[in-house]
Write an enzyme that holds these catalytic residues in place. Structure first.
Site, mmCIF file in Angstrom:
data_model
loop_
_atom_site.group_PDB
_atom_site.id
_atom_site.type_symbol
_atom_site.label_atom_id
_atom_site.label_comp_id
_atom_site.label_asym_id
_atom_site.label_seq_id
_atom_site.Cartn_x
_atom_site.Cartn_y
_atom_site.Cartn_z
ATOM 1 C CD GLU A 2 -2.798 1.305 2.444
ATOM 2 O OE1 GLU A 2 -2.723 0.418 3.317
ATOM 3 O OE2 GLU A 2 -3.613 2.229 2.463
ATOM 4 C CE LYS A 58 -6.019 -0.248 1.773
ATOM 5 N NZ LYS A 58 -6.707 -0.881 2.894
HETATM 6 P P1 13P Z 1 -9.365 4.017 4.204
HETATM 7 O O1 13P Z 1 -10.180 3.274 3.169
HETATM 8 O O2 13P Z 1 -10.192 4.610 5.306
HETATM 9 O O3 13P Z 1 -8.398 4.981 3.554
HETATM 10 O O4 13P Z 1 -8.491 2.926 4.956
HETATM 11 C C1 13P Z 1 -7.924 1.912 4.243
HETATM 12 C C2 13P Z 1 -6.652 1.507 4.862
HETATM 13 O O5 13P Z 1 -6.472 0.356 5.215
HETATM 14 C C3 13P Z 1 -5.581 2.497 4.995
HETATM 15 O O6 13P Z 1 -4.384 1.872 5.317
#
Ligand code: 13P
Length: 341
Positions: free
Chosen positions: A177, A219
């Site tokens: 991510e 992500k």
């Molecule tokens: P949000 O969808 O609230 O941005 O959170 C997702 C997430 O796991 C951030 O690390």
């Protein structure tokens, strides 16, 4: 490392019409969410809130996996079933957030580096035993006048790659991510340029670190205007810019991309995902959700910390999960928002 198993888990995480619930708020973040409904953040409140989400009737049809926080992975349902086991029984894959947060990057004011690599191998071994089959690590890239720097982007990409390799060594699928934040007043063009740099750095580091692309899930943020931008790009522009950027950087070997919601409203996040799956076809990867706030906000408000509202919270959560499942499948339209849950 068993490549076949990793690829199998990654495929299941992004199965058709399903996506991931991010319920891995750290103690600090969940306290902020509970402050919003004036609820004290006790261990039991956190447990019962998570139980409400995980046991919501019908949600498993649209939820492939749940990202848990360390405390939650060790908690149980009211009748004593450990959460990871309960989820597995519903056909939902348990995952675990393993980074230790974004900390100030020395020498680079306003920028952060995500920590948590030291001792990670040992923690992964324990998490696997507790039932986690995938993990999450979030790198944070902020946009402002003179940031991000090339160094911050590279350092965060290198940490993501080391994390991903360690996960795969231990039979755990890494969610990679790199989040380019939508805080600030920047344009969508600036978000696209920075997301380009971030994804380019991430995939070059993943390749250097010998990460198996078939056994991971990306992500990313969507390519979107800053929240405070004077003129914010419309949904079609967001969908097209996001697809264009991902096509430039994400190899087809990656089985799926699961977006974060990043501060978009629940409806906005669903609309964008639905549009991409409609206009993007054919896509080389599955395109789905891994939302935190966009899946939970309505449910949290409907529940309000009241036992009597447990069912109302579940209904709100199942509705959002179902609509996002439809969006991931390209079958969502905005009128569905007004139909009964
Ligand atoms: P949000 O969808 O609230 O941005 O959170 C997702 C997430 O796991 C951030 O690390």
């Amino acid at each position: 490392m068993n490549a076949t198993e990793l690829a199998h888990t990654a495929g299941a995480m992004v199965a058709k019409g399903k996506g991931i619930l991010a319920a891995d708020e750290s103690s600090g973040t969940i306290k902020k969410r509970f402050d919003g409904i004036r609820l004290e953040s006790t261990e039991e409140h956190r447990r019962s809130y998570r139980e409400m989400l995980f046991t919501a009737p019908g949600a498993a049809e649209s939820i492939s996996g749940v990202i848990l926080y360390d405390e939650t992975l060790r908690q149980k349902t009211r009748d004593g079933t450990p959460f990871p086991q309960y989820l597995m029984k519903q056909g939902i894959i348990p995952g675990i957030k393993v980074d230790l947060g974004a900390k100030a990057l020395a020498g680079f004011p306003g920028e952060t580096i995500t920590e948590g690599l030291d001792g990670l191998r040992e923690r992964l071994v324990e998490y696997r035993k507790l039932g986690a089959l995938f993990a999450k690590w979030r790198a944070v890239i902020d946009i402002a006048q003179d940031i991000p720097s090339t160094y911050a982007i590279r350092a965060n990409a290198a940490a993501l790659a080391r994390y991903a390799a360690l996960c795969q060594e231990n039979g755990i699928v890494p969610i990679v991510e790199p989040e380019v934040l939508m805080d600030g007043a920047h344009s969508i063009e600036r978000c696209e340029a920075v997301t380009d740099l971030a994804l380019s750095a991430v995939f070059s580091e993943l390749s250097r670190a010998r990460v198996l692309l078939e056994g991971m899930v990306l992500k990313p943020n969507m390519v979107i205007s800053g929240k405070k931008a004077a003129h914010r790009a419309g949904p079609e522009v967001v969908a097209e810019a996001t697809l264009r950027t991902l096509r430039r950087h994400v190899p087809p070997a990656v089985p799926g991309i699961a977006f974060l919601s990043g501060g978009q409203s629940a409806v906005e996040a669903t609309l964008h995902l639905g549009l991409m799956n409609r206009i993007g076809k054919p896509l080389p990867w599955a395109l789905t959700f891994s939302y935190g706030r966009a899946l939970q906000d309505d449910a949290l408000r409907a529940w309000g910390g009241q036992t009597a509202n447990f069912g109302a919270g579940q209904k709100a959560f199942s509705k959002r999960a179902r609509l996002n499942g439809l969006a991931a499948d390209g079958r969502y339209n905005a009128e569905m928002e007004n139909q009964a849950a």
